[in-house]
Design a protein around this motif. Structure first.
Motif, PDB file in Angstrom:
ATOM      1  N   TRP A  32      94.877  24.933   7.839  1.00 19.93           N
ATOM      2  CA  TRP A  32      95.450  26.183   8.348  1.00 19.93           C
ATOM      3  C   TRP A  32      96.882  26.360   7.852  1.00 19.93           C
ATOM      4  N   SER A  33      97.645  25.272   7.887  1.00 18.81           N
ATOM      5  CA  SER A  33      99.048  25.398   7.460  1.00 18.81           C
ATOM      6  C   SER A  33      99.133  25.721   5.967  1.00 18.81           C
ATOM      7  N   ILE A  34      98.188  25.198   5.198  1.00 18.69           N
ATOM      8  CA  ILE A  34      98.195  25.523   3.764  1.00 18.69           C
ATOM      9  C   ILE A  34      97.873  27.006   3.566  1.00 18.69           C
ATOM     10  N   ILE A  35      96.911  27.520   4.330  1.00 17.35           N
ATOM     11  CA  ILE A  35      96.546  28.939   4.196  1.00 17.35           C
ATOM     12  C   ILE A  35      97.710  29.840   4.616  1.00 17.35           C
TER      13      ILE A  35
ATOM     14  N   ALA B  29      91.263  28.884  -1.173  1.00 15.13           N
ATOM     15  CA  ALA B  29      92.001  29.282   0.027  1.00 15.13           C
ATOM     16  C   ALA B  29      93.397  29.768  -0.356  1.00 15.13           C
ATOM     17  N   ILE B  30      94.027  29.069  -1.295  1.00 13.78           N
ATOM     18  CA  ILE B  30      95.374  29.453  -1.736  1.00 13.78           C
ATOM     19  C   ILE B  30      95.328  30.800  -2.461  1.00 13.78           C
ATOM     20  N   LEU B  31      94.310  30.977  -3.295  1.00 17.28           N
ATOM     21  CA  LEU B  31      94.155  32.248  -4.017  1.00 17.28           C
ATOM     22  C   LEU B  31      94.027  33.402  -3.027  1.00 17.28           C
ATOM     23  N   PHE B  32      93.189  33.177  -2.005  1.00 20.99           N
ATOM     24  CA  PHE B  32      93.001  34.209  -0.975  1.00 20.99           C
ATOM     25  C   PHE B  32      94.330  34.517  -0.278  1.00 20.99           C
ATOM     26  N   GLY B  33      95.016  33.447   0.136  1.00 20.90           N
ATOM     27  CA  GLY B  33      96.266  33.615   0.870  1.00 20.90           C
ATOM     28  C   GLY B  33      97.323  34.322   0.030  1.00 20.90           C
ATOM     29  N   MET B  34      97.460  33.906  -1.220  1.00 19.82           N
ATOM     30  CA  MET B  34      98.513  34.488  -2.056  1.00 19.82           C
ATOM     31  C   MET B  34      98.199  35.935  -2.422  1.00 19.82           C
ATOM     32  N   THR B  35      96.914  36.244  -2.594  1.00 18.34           N
ATOM     33  CA  THR B  35      96.543  37.630  -2.876  1.00 18.34           C
ATOM     34  C   THR B  35      96.949  38.523  -1.709  1.00 18.34           C
TER      35      THR B  35
END
Lengths: 280, 401
Positions: A96-99, A171-177
């Protein structure tokens, strides 16, 4: 020798395809600048600190500890999670914290560069890339911790574990988008950043971070509508060695995020002159 | 290569908003408009004004355009557009080649990190590759003359040292177009000299746009000038000296004398040039003129005649000359009486420009000052020759072998 000619006028009459190409070129071309900025921020952060990398994972760790405590003392009754609860909770909060960090990253990186944005013309994509590098650095620490828990709590090695970095990248791609779309508005109004922080605080409780998805009921419906559920559950499953539960949803998120990422990048690129005009 | 027009600007305009909340809201709307291409004619919305209006110019390789004007005249906005940081609302900018901007030195510095590490940070922001920085890092350290402190955190540097390091990195750029905004004003004399040496070196291969409030610097390097006022160009051309005159004259509105010291023993009633044309609060003289200066003081409580001296300041308040008239004596005078003095200033070889005279009265030469007033007299020297130094020597060839 022919010189590159730049033309500035009011219309950005470039075609979307050319904008994507230019944006992508700058993203790749700014690797050195991005790395330099990331190294700069990471170094300066740790050079002025004794506890150093502990700060990278203390918050998710504390959240997990609170829930382990609540669960063990019977203060809250949680349904069976299908894994040792401490590992379940730690994986949940760390993922969660990474997202959340990836959602915040584009805005934080852009705000941090406000000073130079209004003074120097450099590829703005470097800010996003440097945010991504910092995110990778912080995530690597968290993943190392996670792997430690996996072995410490007896889950042990399994082949799914190797998929974990890939799942995390999605997950990172989703979050950064998502973060990229928010950034221009967040640069104009401070409210946006606050709303995101507060909103994510709530969102955590309708995402199976520290407890499993209920078998039935209203909460189950909400959680399954929440795309973050897919990301958290899939990541946790590969950590714990369970087969991925929402594979179709996960692949959908991957494809949609991938396509939206380019649109977000172009939007970000176009927004910068407007933001510089209003902020500096 | 020569004679390329590297910068071509046509009818450039940019509007700005005075009100923050409105500005942010327009920004919000512009975000959506930008996505749709926003081909609309830009018109002023509520609380907006033209920060830059209808500016056009061309700069060739080897030329330097000076942008001068009061604070808030729109110079920095213009530079931001040229640098591609903000988009114009009207007009077109065409820039050829590599653009370098000296708008902020040391961008990307982090105070915790050492000077050496920050060379890489700054260099990366300015668009150097790692290889380029690796090969230039020693030259940069030498240029900045801070080898001794290069591994110390930059936050412990003096501001001058930071600027030196920033310029040393920026000086490694080899741009086709260079934009300079007032950065040279900071730093000590040695540093400024060094900067100019560097600029002189690159000027032949570069088109420069130079923004400065320092007219000597402008007249030293610029060959064309735009004088801006409230976003519009009020003078444009190659007559650098004329533009500078206009710039100086725009400050003349509030010229009034200014008593900076008095012990209330005397006061200056009047000071004037005898038989000299007087326009707009200024005497107009020619280069090399001999002038008779009349002063009237009112004696409040002195027993003897005070010693009178003068200092001449240029428009930038730099002292350029002093006068200690010979033949003054200290006879007894009566209180509450006016005393008339006449002095002669022989052959004023001051160069073209506007000057102020400071009047001082003291007990004797540089002793026990009674009274001092700035801008007792303002005068303008007219001359055919435009130079950027304060004196034009009366010189001629007398022999040649």
């Amino acid at each position: 020798m022919s010189l590159e000619t730049r033309i500035y006028r009011k219309e950005n009459n470039l075609k979307f395809g050319r904008l994507i190409k230019a944006s992508f070129k700058d993203l790749i071309g700014s690797h050195f600048l991005a790395k330099q900025l990331a190294v700069r921020d990471i170094r300066s952060q740790y050079r002025q600190s004794y506890l150093g990398i502990i700060w990278a994972f203390i918050t998710p760790l504390m959240t997990a500890l609170v829930w382990v405590f609540l669960n063990n003392t019977g203060t809250v009754q949680l349904t069976d999670t299908g894994a040792p609860y401490p590992v379940f909770a730690f994986t949940g909060t760390l993922i969660w914290s990474i997202i959340t960090e990836s959602i915040h990253t584009p805005l934080t990186a852009t705000k941090g560069a406000k000073g130079i944005l209004s003074k120097i013309n450099f590829p703005k994509e470097a800010l996003i890339l440097s945010g991504f590098y910092k995110l990778l650095f912080n995530s690597a620490i968290k993943v190392a911790l996670l792997v430690f828990f996996v072995f410490a709590f007896g889950v042990g090695f399994h082949w799914y574990l190797l998929l974990f970095p890939l799942v995390l990248l999605v997950a990172i791609l989703f979050g950064m988008t998502l973060g990229l779309f928010i950034t221009p508005f967040g640069m104009l109004y401070n409210d946006v950043g606050k709303i995101i922080s507060v909103g994510l605080g709530f969102l955590m409780y309708i995402t199976p971070v520290v407890y499993a998805i209920p078998k039935a009921g209203f909460m189950k419906t909400i959680m399954e509508l929440n795309p973050l559920t897919t990301l958290v559950v899939t990541s946790r499953n590969v950590v714990l060695g369970h087969p991925p539960a929402y594979l179709f949803n996960f692949l959908m998120i991957l494809v949609v995020s991938f396509l939206l990422f380019f649109i977000a990048l172009v939007f970000y690129r176009m927004s910068i002159p407007i933001l510089v005009e209003r902020n500096g | 290569m020569k004679d390329d027009i590297l910068i071509e600007v046509e009818h450039l305009s940019k509007k700005f908003c005075k009100d923050l909340k409105a500005s942010l809201w327009y920004g919000f709307k512009d975000l959506f408009a930008a996505v749709l291409g926003n081909k609309n004619e830009r018109i002023l919305r509520d609380k907006e004004f033209w920060a830059v209006k209808d500016i056009s110019f061309k700069v060739k390789r080897g030329e330097c355009l000076g942008l001068i004007g009061h604070n808030g005249a729109g110079k920095s906005t213009l530079l931001k557009m040229l640098n591609g940081l903000i988009t114009p609302d009207m007009g077109v900018i065409k820039i050829k080649g590599k653009v370098g901007a000296l708008i902020e030195l040391g961008a990307g510095f982090n105070g915790i990190l050492s000077g050496r590490e920050n060379i890489y940070n700054n260099g990366a922001v300015l668009g150097f590759t790692k290889k380029e920085i690796d090969s230039k890092v020693e030259a940069i350290i030498d240029f900045a003359e801070i080898r001794e402190f290069i591994d110390m955190p930059v936050q412990h540097y003096s501001s001058g040292m930071k600027v030196r390091l920033g310029f040393a990195v920026a000086a490694q750029m080899e741009p086709d177009v260079l934009i300079i905004d007032e950065v040279l004003a900071v730093g000590d004399l040695g540093f400024i000299l060094k900067c100019f040496k560097r600029i002189d070196l690159i000027l032949p291969n570069t088109a420069i746009i130079f923004v400065s409030h320092s007219m000597p610097m402008v007249s030293r390097i610029c060959n064309q000038i735009i004088l801006m006022e409230h976003g519009v160009s009020v003078f444009q051309g190659e007559d650098v000296a004329k533009a500078i005159d206009m710039y100086y004259n725009s400050f003349l509105t509030n010229e009034s004398s200014d008593v900076v010291f008095t012990d209330n023993s005397i006061e200056l009633v009047s000071a004037s040039f005898d038989d000299v044309k007087h326009e707009n609060g200024m005497y107009i003289i020619n280069w090399g003129d001999t002038i008779k200066v009349n002063c009237v003081i009112k004696n409040l409580n002195l027993k003897t005649t005070p010693y009178i001296s003068f200092a001449i300041y240029d428009k930038e308040q730099r002292g350029v000359a002093e006068g200690f008239p010979n033949g003054q004596s200290f006879e007894a005078i009566e209180t509450n009486n006016e005393v008339h003095f006449s002095f002669i200033f022989k052959n004023l070889y001051l160069s073209k420009g506007v000057y102020n005279i400071t009047f001082s009265a003291s007990e004797d030469y540089s002793r026990n000052i009674y009274y001092k007033v700035h801008k007792a007299i303002t005068f303008q020297v007219e001359s055919e020759r435009e130079i950027w130094t304060s004196f034009l020597i009366d010189s001629e060839l007398i022999s040649r072998n």
